[in-house]
Design a protein around this motif. Sequence first.
Motif, PDB file in Angstrom:
ATOM      1  N   GLN A 172       0.872  -1.189   0.000  1.00 25.55           N
ATOM      2  CA  GLN A 172       0.000   0.000   0.000  1.00 25.55           C
ATOM      3  C   GLN A 172       0.901   1.229   0.000  1.00 25.55           C
ATOM      4  OE1 GLN A 172      -2.043  -1.356   3.637  1.00 25.55           O
ATOM      5  NE2 GLN A 172      -1.261   0.420   4.752  1.00 25.55           N
ATOM      6  N   ASP A 176      -1.095   4.615   6.163  1.00 27.50           N
ATOM      7  CA  ASP A 176      -2.530   4.738   6.394  1.00 27.50           C
ATOM      8  C   ASP A 176      -3.366   4.455   5.156  1.00 27.50           C
ATOM      9  OD1 ASP A 176      -2.715   4.953   9.096  1.00 27.50           O
ATOM     10  OD2 ASP A 176      -2.447   7.117   9.146  1.00 27.50           O
ATOM     11  N   GLY A 177      -2.809   3.745   4.185  1.00 24.16           N
ATOM     12  CA  GLY A 177      -3.594   3.276   3.051  1.00 24.16           C
ATOM     13  C   GLY A 177      -3.318   4.037   1.776  1.00 24.16           C
ATOM     14  N   GLU A 178      -4.372   4.494   1.135  1.00 26.27           N
ATOM     15  CA  GLU A 178      -4.229   5.165  -0.160  1.00 26.27           C
ATOM     16  C   GLU A 178      -3.709   6.589  -0.016  1.00 26.27           C
ATOM     17  OE1 GLU A 178      -4.520   3.789  -3.234  1.00 26.27           O
ATOM     18  OE2 GLU A 178      -4.610   1.973  -2.010  1.00 26.27           O
TER      19      GLU A 178
ATOM     20  N   GLN B  74     -12.967 -10.121   6.508  1.00 21.62           N
ATOM     21  CA  GLN B  74     -13.689  -9.184   5.624  1.00 21.62           C
ATOM     22  C   GLN B  74     -15.090  -9.679   5.320  1.00 21.62           C
ATOM     23  OE1 GLN B  74     -11.609  -7.231   2.351  1.00 21.62           O
ATOM     24  NE2 GLN B  74      -9.818  -8.480   2.835  1.00 21.62           N
ATOM     25  N   ASP B  91     -13.004   0.571   9.469  1.00 22.30           N
ATOM     26  CA  ASP B  91     -13.010   1.387   8.249  1.00 22.30           C
ATOM     27  C   ASP B  91     -11.637   1.393   7.570  1.00 22.30           C
ATOM     28  OD1 ASP B  91     -11.386   3.108   9.676  1.00 22.30           O
ATOM     29  OD2 ASP B  91     -12.908   4.658   9.930  1.00 22.30           O
ATOM     30  N   ALA B  92     -11.505   2.227   6.533  1.00 24.44           N
ATOM     31  CA  ALA B  92     -10.281   2.214   5.725  1.00 24.44           C
ATOM     32  C   ALA B  92      -9.023   2.514   6.541  1.00 24.44           C
ATOM     33  CB  ALA B  92     -10.417   3.197   4.567  1.00 24.44           C
ATOM     34  N   LEU B  93      -9.121   3.477   7.440  1.00 20.53           N
ATOM     35  CA  LEU B  93      -7.959   3.851   8.252  1.00 20.53           C
ATOM     36  C   LEU B  93      -7.593   2.712   9.212  1.00 20.53           C
ATOM     37  CD1 LEU B  93      -6.332   6.451   8.214  1.00 20.53           C
ATOM     38  CD2 LEU B  93      -7.906   7.424   9.881  1.00 20.53           C
ATOM     39  N   ARG B  95      -8.264  -0.396   8.773  1.00 20.33           N
ATOM     40  CA  ARG B  95      -7.770  -1.510   7.960  1.00 20.33           C
ATOM     41  C   ARG B  95      -6.306  -1.307   7.573  1.00 20.33           C
ATOM     42  NH1 ARG B  95     -10.172  -4.954   4.024  1.00 20.33           N
ATOM     43  NH2 ARG B  95     -12.140  -3.965   4.614  1.00 20.33           N
ATOM     44  N   ALA B  96      -5.978  -0.089   7.165  1.00 22.50           N
ATOM     45  CA  ALA B  96      -4.592   0.191   6.759  1.00 22.50           C
ATOM     46  C   ALA B  96      -3.636  -0.110   7.918  1.00 22.50           C
ATOM     47  CB  ALA B  96      -4.456   1.646   6.320  1.00 22.50           C
ATOM     48  N   ASN B  99      -3.196  -3.756   8.655  1.00 28.44           N
ATOM     49  CA  ASN B  99      -2.224  -4.378   7.760  1.00 28.44           C
ATOM     50  C   ASN B  99      -0.814  -4.328   8.335  1.00 28.44           C
ATOM     51  OD1 ASN B  99      -4.276  -4.913   5.953  1.00 28.44           O
ATOM     52  ND2 ASN B  99      -3.867  -3.121   4.667  1.00 28.44           N
TER      53      ASN B  99
END
Lengths: 239, 239
Positions: A172, A176-178, B74, B91-93, B95-96, B99
């Motif tokens: 990634q 913190d992702g994208e 998931q 949420d996305a944060l 999840r990041a 990881n």
Amino acid sequence: MTPVLYELRGRDDRLRFSPFCWRARLALAHKGIEAELVPMLFTDKSPIDFCDSTTVPVLKDDFGVSMDSYDIFQHLDEHYPDAGHGPLIGDALARARLNFVKVYAEQVMAVGFFRLVALDLVQAIHPDDREYFQSAREARFGMSFEEFHDVEIARGILDSAFKPLRGLLGNQPFMDGESPAAADYLIFGFFIWAHIVSDTSPFGETEDPADPLVQWRERMMDLHDGMARKSPRASEIPQ
Amino acid sequence: MTPVLYELRGRDDRLRFSPFCWRARLALAHKGIEAELVPMLFTDKSPIDFCDSTTVPVLKDDFGVSMDSYDIFQHLDEHYPDAGHGPLIGDALARARLNFVKVYAEQVMAVGFFRLVALDLVQAIHPDDREYFQSAREARFGMSFEEFHDVEIARGILDSAFKPLRGLLGNQPFMDGESPAAADYLIFGFFIWAHIVSDTSPFGETEDPADPLVQWRERMMDLHDGMARKSPRASEIPQ
């Protein structure tokens, strides 16, 4: 009022290298907030006399005073929740996991950066601050800066500490992702600190442009109009 | 249909130790879902012939088939979002950052557990699976299980890997904050794996009851009606 960020300055007023102040600076930029940056020395803390803190960063704005970089993240999320690029910390689950990143950065990785640049750091600090800083840190490390500064040991610590960062950043673009948020700023504070005070790379004699961590650092250097990349380095400012 | 979780069994059908299957098991319990547990051997994967996977865990329920423990998290969050104790991943944060915990668990910590219990693990595996398992892993490690199994080296790796976990768990009861979620299950999978196959403690000859990581492990053992604590250990089941 314009928000005011109090931060450490070095031997030249353009030298602003504190990793914790950088976290706060990047967090402000993340929220799209322009702050007045007020310098302070270890040996003259009068600029922050108005609050209980003896360390910087300190942020003062219409909503109050916030001390410590992590508290500043919280303050910004509370009072400017959707500004700029959105939440820094996130919800309870995101916060709990951010705490792991924070502990990892501070208890595993940071000492590697410190041992990489210790003597350069002393030279970057304001002359008035050097004796205070060096004796306080030597007492904590239990050794002199000359012993503590050891590029080979430092790179061993960092290479080991970088392993899971590389594993993550191969999958990634940001911690913190994208897009970046608090975890990226927590970690990057140490990278930009070392970058400003020293020309010694944390990655070794040569940097591999295919290394996902090198690529991430470059992305972080470019963020928010390249604010990290534009920041003067000690080697660019004559003693 | 009742959800079905396919998982690895050992030399006795009561021995279920796979760290990845434990993640899935704990995630199901987190959601309050009772699943049928169907055993499989490395050398007889016919139970999962219906899907593309060659590894367990595999989960089959009314919503489809989900392979790999992370995909199962998931799947459960998608189809049972608010069941039981709520989100696993978030949420996305969140999840990041999860990881990062996952990479840390698998790329930094896991090898320490493996070196701690390698020979015990072989003994816990079904006799039909031993030759396959041992030769596949020895090829990956580049050494025999006899060399790979090294309690002293293992504890050195683990002690170092445990440092940021201890730092975190001194401040909050679970990796994921006030209550456990995916980060706890990701990490704990390796603890319960080692606990079931071996009586050798990852903490050393004696365990310090004041150690925040020991305390966390005990809390994890008690979760969901003590499912981990109740699971039979290899030493309790005669060869």
